[in-house]
Design a protein around this motif. Structure first.
Motif: not given
Length: 236
Positions: A33, A64-65
């Protein structure tokens, strides 16, 4: 037909499925990230991964990433050295990362393309404890060429390596027999045919062999699911 698919940028290239475990490597899936970075910083980071000799592939993604990297290493110590490098070089760019160690890959085919019952194949090239094979320089050079272009014929490979095409044919047959070469596949640009790729991270709690078996059976019934990875880490 293949030439037309390439001309329309639906099929980009053809690559070789290599069982890297038989070369002594394990696959470390690293999800990253990013913090607040400029476009220039992100390009610099991606270029670093692109040039790294152990990075097999890199994906930019949403959720999220921001990046997923598949890195091959011969030991946790070698992988940790990679982490130290990126932390030192890009400490202002990388906000967080997560490691998933892949122990098995199961390929389910692309039934969504032709509405056909899928053929399940197991490809242990993502990991597992397999006795590493001893290869000479010629074997490794052949694998290096085929990894980039699986359609290159034995005459052209032999010309590049200055050996006969019969030698190349015999070596490739032996690499297949040993399970090092597991197949050849096209790189398909899904967006060109109306599809998008997704990765779902699943945690089974508690995890049992029966739960895994039931889950695999359910996933295999879905023609849009192309593969399953078994992993060690936060996700199963």
């Amino acid at each position: 037909k293949i030439q037309q698919l390439q001309k329309n940028k639906i099929v980009d290239e053809f690559y070789t499925l290599i069982n890297f475990a038989k070369l002594g490597y394990s696959s470390y899936r690293t999800m990253i990230r990013l913090g607040k970075v400029t476009e220039e910083d992100q390009k610099r980071l991606i270029q670093y991964f692109y040039n790294h000799p152990n990075v097999l592939w890199l994906i930019e993604c949403g959720g999220r990433w921001d990046l997923i990297i598949n890195l091959l290493a011969k030991s946790p110590v070698q992988y940790n050295q990679f982490l130290l490098e990126i932390r030192n070089l890009f400490k202002e760019i990388i906000q967080d990362y997560e490691l998933l160690l892949i122990i098995e890959g199961i390929y389910l085919g692309r039934g969504y393309l032709i509405e056909k019952t899928k053929e399940t194949k197991k490809f242990p090239y993502f990991g597992k404890e397999i006795l590493a094979e001893k290869l000479d320089d010629l074997d490794l050079q052949i694998l290096n060429i085929l990894a980039e272009n699986a359609r290159l014929n034995s005459v052209k490979i032999g010309s590049k390596l200055k050996v006969s095409n019969n030698t190349i044919i015999l070596r490739i047959k032996e690499l297949k027999k040993k399970g090092i070469i597991q197949g050849f596949k096209p790189l398909i640009h899904l967006e060109k045919i109306g599809y998008q790729g997704y990765k779902a991270l699943i945690k089974l709690n508690p995890i049992t062999e029966e739960k895994e078996r039931i889950l695999y059976g359910l996933l295999n019934l879905n023609k849009n699911i192309v593969g399953i990875l078994r992993m060690i880490g936060q996700w199963n």
